[in-house]
Design a protein around this motif. Sequence first.
Motif, PDB file in Angstrom:
ATOM      1  N   SER A 149       4.466  -1.228  -5.482  1.00  0.00           N
ATOM      2  CA  SER A 149       3.063  -0.820  -5.469  1.00  0.00           C
ATOM      3  C   SER A 149       2.639  -0.217  -6.805  1.00  0.00           C
ATOM      4  CB  SER A 149       2.823   0.188  -4.336  1.00  0.00           C
ATOM      5  OG  SER A 149       1.502   0.649  -4.320  1.00  0.00           O
ATOM      6  N   MET A 170       0.859  -1.193   0.000  1.00  0.00           N
ATOM      7  CA  MET A 170       0.000   0.000   0.000  1.00  0.00           C
ATOM      8  C   MET A 170       0.898   1.247   0.000  1.00  0.00           C
ATOM      9  SD  MET A 170      -2.860   1.162   2.776  1.00  0.00           S
ATOM     10  CE  MET A 170      -3.702   2.721   2.637  1.00  0.00           C
ATOM     11  N   THR A 171       0.600   2.171  -0.863  1.00  0.00           N
ATOM     12  CA  THR A 171       1.379   3.403  -0.960  1.00  0.00           C
ATOM     13  C   THR A 171       1.115   4.296   0.247  1.00  0.00           C
ATOM     14  OG1 THR A 171       1.314   3.328  -3.356  1.00  0.00           O
ATOM     15  CG2 THR A 171       1.808   5.459  -2.353  1.00  0.00           C
ATOM     16  N   THR A 172       2.173   4.873   0.813  1.00  0.00           N
ATOM     17  CA  THR A 172       2.049   5.759   1.969  1.00  0.00           C
ATOM     18  C   THR A 172       2.536   7.163   1.595  1.00  0.00           C
ATOM     19  OG1 THR A 172       4.265   5.320   2.830  1.00  0.00           O
ATOM     20  CG2 THR A 172       2.501   3.803   3.491  1.00  0.00           C
ATOM     21  N   LEU A 173       2.107   8.139   2.381  1.00  0.00           N
ATOM     22  CA  LEU A 173       2.574   9.504   2.169  1.00  0.00           C
ATOM     23  C   LEU A 173       4.080   9.611   2.355  1.00  0.00           C
ATOM     24  CD1 LEU A 173      -0.209  11.657   3.884  1.00  0.00           C
ATOM     25  CD2 LEU A 173       0.349  11.606   1.450  1.00  0.00           C
ATOM     26  N   ARG A 174       4.623   8.831   3.275  1.00  0.00           N
ATOM     27  CA  ARG A 174       6.078   8.873   3.492  1.00  0.00           C
ATOM     28  C   ARG A 174       6.811   8.404   2.237  1.00  0.00           C
ATOM     29  NH1 ARG A 174       8.902   7.463   9.039  1.00  0.00           N
ATOM     30  NH2 ARG A 174       7.885   9.470   9.334  1.00  0.00           N
ATOM     31  N   GLN A 175       6.314   7.339   1.620  1.00  0.00           N
ATOM     32  CA  GLN A 175       6.943   6.876   0.380  1.00  0.00           C
ATOM     33  C   GLN A 175       6.877   7.947  -0.707  1.00  0.00           C
ATOM     34  OE1 GLN A 175       4.734   3.305  -0.378  1.00  0.00           O
ATOM     35  NE2 GLN A 175       5.947   2.045   1.025  1.00  0.00           N
ATOM     36  N   ALA A 197      -2.192  16.755   1.799  1.00  0.00           N
ATOM     37  CA  ALA A 197      -1.969  16.313   3.177  1.00  0.00           C
ATOM     38  C   ALA A 197      -1.523  17.471   4.059  1.00  0.00           C
ATOM     39  CB  ALA A 197      -0.923  15.198   3.201  1.00  0.00           C
ATOM     40  N   GLN A 234      12.207   2.120   0.941  1.00  0.00           N
ATOM     41  CA  GLN A 234      10.887   2.717   0.758  1.00  0.00           C
ATOM     42  C   GLN A 234      10.593   2.990  -0.722  1.00  0.00           C
ATOM     43  OE1 GLN A 234       8.449   3.156   2.948  1.00  0.00           O
ATOM     44  NE2 GLN A 234       9.703   2.225   4.567  1.00  0.00           N
ATOM     45  N   LEU A 247       7.561   1.440  -2.963  1.00  0.00           N
ATOM     46  CA  LEU A 247       6.678   2.266  -3.789  1.00  0.00           C
ATOM     47  C   LEU A 247       6.659   1.758  -5.226  1.00  0.00           C
ATOM     48  CD1 LEU A 247       4.875   4.789  -4.034  1.00  0.00           C
ATOM     49  CD2 LEU A 247       6.956   6.126  -4.449  1.00  0.00           C
ATOM     50  N   GLU A 249       6.682  11.165  -0.205  1.00  0.00           N
ATOM     51  CA  GLU A 249       7.605  12.231   0.186  1.00  0.00           C
ATOM     52  C   GLU A 249       9.043  11.851  -0.184  1.00  0.00           C
ATOM     53  OE1 GLU A 249       9.036  14.688   4.191  1.00  0.00           O
ATOM     54  OE2 GLU A 249       7.971  12.773   4.378  1.00  0.00           O
TER      55      GLU A 249
END
Length: 290
Positions: A43, A1-6, A76, A36, A40, A8
């Motif tokens: 994903s 699952m893609t995250t905001l940290r990835q 965000a 990370q 990404l 960034e």
Amino acid sequence: MTTLRQLEYFVTVIGEGSFTRAAELLHVTQPALSHQIRALERSAGGPLLERLPRSVRLTPTGRAMLPHARAALADAERARCAARQAAGLEVGELQIATLYSITLGVLPAALRRWRQTRPNVGIRLFEHRHTDELVDAMHAGQADLAVGPEPANWPGVTHVLGTEELVVVVATDDPAATGTTVKLQDLADRSWVHYAPGHGLADVLDNACAQAGFEPRIAVRTEQTAAAPALAAAGLGPALVPDNILPKDFDGHVLRTEPPVCRTLTAYTRSTPDPLAAAFIEVLAGQRLS
């Protein structure tokens, strides 16, 4: 699952052009950053970056993802500010995307009036060299509103602010410094203070000279908008600059062009502006541009 940290990490690697510099900026180890990015890429279904010996470049998949990654991060950040405002931790922040020349010319007076009435509202500026870059940044969700030349085929809301005049600057001992006006064709044989390729004012100068029937010869190119009038005043050649970037104590000679060289300035948003953006647009609309 893609995250905001990835996202960034991905945007930072592209912005820095290097995994090493991005890791330093993000205060993470390079292996953790690489891990990370690989997650990404899994994903996304394919490589996003091509690792070169001294830099990185986007793959087609990466180019497709980048504007959406930037937009997600901007959304965000706005969500965070809104939540903190509701919690009484912040009064708010207005994010403005614009051009370097407009930061020098149009915005200072507007921001001064804004701060007099809303001292607790922070301002964040995103500055660009060219109108195309500014429009792309707004499409990607970078800021709440943009201030710049009228964008072509903008799908959102556009507010015309007025007309900005551009003038010719020469040294006080220049042969053209005997009057107050000039026709650009009378300067066709001169070498000009020009702007670097990719700078929006380079296009403005080239187009104005083309309409006058010539292509400007180049004495020097500059990346910095504020440097152009200084170089012209020093005698390197004429420069075409927005009238409103010149300080009151400017020591060069200013000539208005016949016919005038102008551009329409606007404020534009992706949708109906929120109350803060709408209030700032009112401040902009109430001032004289030139």
